[in-house]
Design an enzyme around this catalytic site. Structure first.
Site, PDB file in Angstrom:
ATOM      1  N   ASN A 203      63.715 -57.772 -43.585  1.00 26.43           N
ATOM      2  CA  ASN A 203      62.856 -57.258 -42.513  1.00 26.43           C
ATOM      3  C   ASN A 203      63.534 -57.292 -41.140  1.00 26.43           C
ATOM      4  OD1 ASN A 203      62.815 -59.989 -42.116  1.00 26.43           O
ATOM      5  ND2 ASN A 203      60.596 -60.219 -42.190  1.00 26.43           N
ATOM      6  N   HIS A 399      53.258 -63.623 -35.181  1.00 27.73           N
ATOM      7  CA  HIS A 399      54.646 -63.180 -35.030  1.00 27.73           C
ATOM      8  C   HIS A 399      54.923 -61.807 -35.622  1.00 27.73           C
ATOM      9  CE1 HIS A 399      55.482 -63.737 -39.233  1.00 27.73           C
ATOM     10  NE2 HIS A 399      56.782 -63.698 -39.092  1.00 27.73           N
ATOM     11  N   ALA A 401      53.341 -58.375 -38.534  1.00 24.15           N
ATOM     12  CA  ALA A 401      52.258 -57.729 -39.268  1.00 24.15           C
ATOM     13  C   ALA A 401      51.915 -58.472 -40.561  1.00 24.15           C
ATOM     14  CB  ALA A 401      52.659 -56.299 -39.593  1.00 24.15           C
TER      15      ALA A 401
END
Lengths: 476, 139
Positions: A203, A399, A401
Site C-alpha cells: 500500500n 490513519h 481507509a
C-alpha cells in the site's frame, strides 16, 4: 463479543476475562456492520491488547479499525512505565514509523497538464520501489547509516538532500530521541543500506494531487493549503531495516515475556516491561528504525523535487514545502493527564490538539495536521488534531481507509479489467512496477476514506480541513 | 498441500505435508506463490541456510523470514530446497540446500514485497498422516 454504545460513533467493550481495562472503539453503522461481517475478529484483537500489563484505560481503536496480526490496525494503547507498563514490538509493527509526508507547491493543475506524463515517468524513475536493487545514484556506508539512525531526517538535509526548514514540519522534528544504533542487528543494517530512499510495495505510494475542497479555511490557511493547489503525498516506512528490527525483537521478547510473568493471549503481542533491559534495548532500536523512516521519506522528498525540476515545474527546491510528515506505526513517550506514558500507535496517527507545544508554531492554533490517505482512485484528507483527541484517544486519530477486500478478492475482481486505463480515463496516471500491485490496490479494495473521516470528525477526534484528489500515482 | 487464506489486510496460508521436511518445503512454495504469478521452475544458483529456534513454530517463522531476505535483499529466488530438520536436545534446527534463480520481477510476475512472517495465528501441528501449519504474513 459484548459491547455498548456510548455515543453516536463511540462504543465500549467492558472489561471482562483477562482484560485489565475497558476497550473503546469508534464506528459508524457501516463500520460496525463490517466488523460483524468478520465475526468481530478485530474487536477480539482489541480485547487482547487490553490484557497487557500496565495498560492505561482505555485500550482503543480508531475509525479505520481492521483486522491486523496481534494488535488490530487502528490500535492505540498507552502503558505506564511506573505501573509495570510494557512495550510490544508487535504493537508497533514490522514497518516501524511507517508514515505519510505531504508536500505543497505553488503550482496549480493547469501548470501540470502539459508535462503530466513526463512528470509521472520522472517520478517513477527517481523513486524506485527498492526490490531486487536499491538506489544506484546514492550510496551510503555503514557509518553513514549509523548517523542516519541517530539523527533521522536532519542528517540527510545536512548532506544536501533537503531544505534547512524541512525538519521543522516533521513529527518530532524527524528524529526520535534515544536511538541506539548498536541495538540494531547487522542483518538490519545490511537490509537498510541499499533501501534508503525507496518506496517499497503493497500500500505504499507516491501521489501527485490537487486540493479539491477546503472545509476549514482558518486551518487550511495556517497549513498553507488552498483550492486547486498541487500537492504530493508520500507513504513509506523503514523498509527492510525496520522489518528486521521488529523480527529480531519479537523473537527476543517471546523468550523474555515469561521471565517477567507476562502471559500472552497472542504470541505476536510478545511484550516486556518498558523499564527492563529488553524493553530499553527495543526502544533504542525502534527509535533508530524510526529515524531511518524519517530519513527515507526525506530522501524521497529530495528526489520528488528533482523530478519536478527536471520537467521545469520548479526552479528552486524550496518551492516545494514539507507541510507535515506523520508516522502511524510507533511507540512514543508522551505526557497525558500529567503522566509520562508510552503510547503505541499501530495504524493510527498522532493528532495533537491546538496549543500543544509539540505542534509546529505556525500550526499550533489550528492543531497538528493529520494526514489520512484514501485509495488511488478517490481522495485523501487533511484533518487537524483536536481537544477531543487529546481528551479521549491519547492524542490519536485515524490513519487511512482500511481494506475492504483481501488481496485475492481484489485481484479476482480486477482480472477482466484494465485498471490503469480505467483510472487514466478518470484523469489519474498510474506508474507501477507490475499489474498485480495495481490490481490489489484497486479503489474498490478499500473502504471509502470519507466514511472514516466522517466518524473521526463526528466523534471530535479530528477536524476536517481539506480534501486532495490524485492526478499521478506511483506504486512499487 | 497449500491453501491460501483470505486475510483482509495481510496474506496467509495453510500448508500440509507427510513429513516436517515436506511441510517446510510447502511453506517455501506457498511463499513463492505470494511473491509471483509465475514462480520460476528452474535455476542453477545455490545457497545454504542453517537456522535454529526454540520450537517448530518459531523455526517456521525464521525459515520464511530467511527466504524473504534472500528474495528481496539478495535477489535469489529459491526454486528447490533439500531440507533436513535434525532434532537437537533443546532446540529445533533446519539445514537447507537451496537451488534458485535470480530475481526477475517482470518474467515471474512480481506481486509485491513481504514484510515478515508473523506469530499471529501461527500453528504447526501433527495430524493423521503428517503435519499441518498455518502462517499469516505482513505484506
Amino acid at each position: 463479543m459484548k459491547f455498548e454504545r456510548l455515543s453516536k460513533y463511540k462504543y465500549r467493550i467492558p472489561r471482562s476475562g483477562r482484560m485489565r481495562v475497558d476497550a473503546d472503539f469508534y464506528a459508524s453503522d457501516e463500520i460496525l456492520a463490517a466488523l460483524e461481517a468478520e465475526s468481530y475478529a478485530s474487536l477480539q484483537q482489541l480485547a487482547n491488547v487490553a490484557t497487557l500489563p500496565g495498560i492505561v484505560e482505555p485500550a482503543l481503536t480508531m475509525p479505520d479499525i481492521h483486522w491486523g496480526y496481534g494488535f488490530p490496525i487502528g490500535g492505540v494503547a498507552a502503558f505506564d512505565p511506573a505501573q509495570g507498563g510494557v512495550v510490544s514490538p508487535g504493537g508497533v509493527g514490522f514497518d516501524i514509523n511507517c508514515g505519510v509526508r505531504l508536500l505543497t507547491s505553488e503550482l496549480v493543475q493547469s501548470d501540470l497538464e502539459p508535462v503530466r506524463a513526463r512528470l509521472a515517468d520522472a517520478l517513477y524513475r527517481e523513486i524506485p520501489s527498492g526490490v531486487g536493487a536499491g538506489r544506484k545514484d546514492v550510496r551510503f556506508t555503514r557509518s553513514d547509516l549509523e548517523k542516519v539512525l541517530q539523527d533521522g531526517a536532519s542528517r540527510l538535509v545536512e548532506s544536501g538532500y533537503g531544505e534547512a526548514e524541512d525538519p521543522d514540519n516533521i513529527e518530532s522534528r524527524g528524529r526520535l530521541a534515544g536511538a541506539d544504533p548498536e541495538a540494531v542487528s547487522s542483518r538490519a543494517y545490511e537490509r537498510g543500506l541499499s533501501q534508503l530512499g525507496t518506496l517499497g510495495s503493497g500500500n505504499h505510494f507516491l501521489e501527485v494531487q490537487y486540493v479539491d475542497s477546503i472545509y476549514d479555511q482558518e486551518a487550511a490557511t495556517a497549513y498553507g493549503l488552498r483550492e486547486g493547489q498541487i500537492t504530493v503525498l508520500i507513504h513509506s516506512g523503514s523498509r527492510g531495516l525496520g522489518h528486521q528490527v521488529c523480527q529480531d525483537y519479537v523473537e527476543r521478547f517471546l523468550s523474555a515475556a515469561p521471565r517477567y510473568g507476562i502471559e500472552l493471549v497472542d504470541r505476536q503481542l510478545a511484550a516486556a516491561p518498558i523499564q527492563s533491559s529488553e524493553g530499553r534495548a527495543y526502544l533504542g532500536a525502534m527509535a533508530a528504525a524510526a529515524n531511518y523512516a524519517f530519513a527515507n521519506r526525506q530522501l524521497m522528498t529530495h528526489f520528488t523535487r528533482e523530478a519536478f525540476a527536471s520537467v521545469g515545474l520548479i526552479s528552486r527546491r524550496g518551492e516545494m514545502r514539507v507541510l507535515y510528515d506523520l508516522a502511524h506505526n510507533n511507540a512514543k513517550l508522551e505526557e497525558h493527564g500529567g503522566r509520562g506514558l508510552l503510547v503505541h500507535r499501530k495504524g493510527a496517527t498522532r493528532a495533537f490538539g491546538p496549543g500543544n507545544p509539540d505542534v509546529p508554531e505556525q500550526y499550533r492554533a489550528a492543531g497538528q495536521p493529520v494526514l489520512v490517505p484514501g485509495d488511488m482512485g478517490r481522495y485523501s484528507f487533511v484533518l487537524a488534531g483536536t481537544e477531543g483527541s487529546m481528551r479521549e484517544t491519547f492524542g490519536s486519530s485515524a490513519h487511512g481507509a482500511g481494506r475492504r477486500l483481501s488481496r485475492n478478492q481484489a485481484k479476482k475482481l480486477a482480472r477482466e479489467r484494465n485498471l490503469v486505463k480505467e483510472l487514466e480515463s478518470q484523469g489519474i496516471l498510474i506508474r507501477a512496477a507490475g499489474r498485480a500491485t495495481v490490481d490489489e490496490e484497486m479503489p474498490e479494495a478499500y473502504k471509502d476514506v470519507a466514511d472514516v473521516v466522517e466518524v473521526t470528525h463526528g466523534a471530535g477526534i479530528g477536524r476536517k480541513v481539506a480534501r486532495l484528489r490524485p492526478l499521478i500515482v506511483v506504486k512499487g | 498441500m497449500i491453501r491460501m487464506l483470505d486475510h483482509t489486510a495481510d496474506v496467509g496460508f495453510e500448508v500440509g505435508g507427510g513429513s516436517l521436511e515436506e511441510l517446510f518445503d510447502e511453506a517455501r512454495r506457498a511463499l513463492l506463490m505470494i511473491y509471483f504469478e509465475r514462480p520460476p521452475e528452474s535455476g542453477s544458483d545455490r545457497r545454504r541456510v542453517e537456522l535454529s529456534a526454540p520450537d517448530l513454530e518459531a523455526l517456521l517463522v525464521r525459515w520464511l523470514n530467511e527466504l524473504v531476505h534472500l528474495v528481496q535483499d539478495e535477489g535469489f529466488v529459491p526454486v528447490r530446497a533439500q531440507i533436513a530438520l535434525p532434532e537437537l536436545p533443546e532446540e529445533r534446527a533446519l539445514d537447507a540446500k537451496l537451488t534458485g534463480a535470480p530475481l526477475d520481477l517482470e518474467s515471474y510476475g512480481w506481486q509485491g514485497e513481504v514484510k515478515s512472517a508473523t506469530f499471529h495465528g501461527l500453528c504447526v501441528r501433527r495430524e493423521a498422516g503428517g503435519w499441518r501449519a498455518q502462517v499469516i504474513l505482513d505484506v
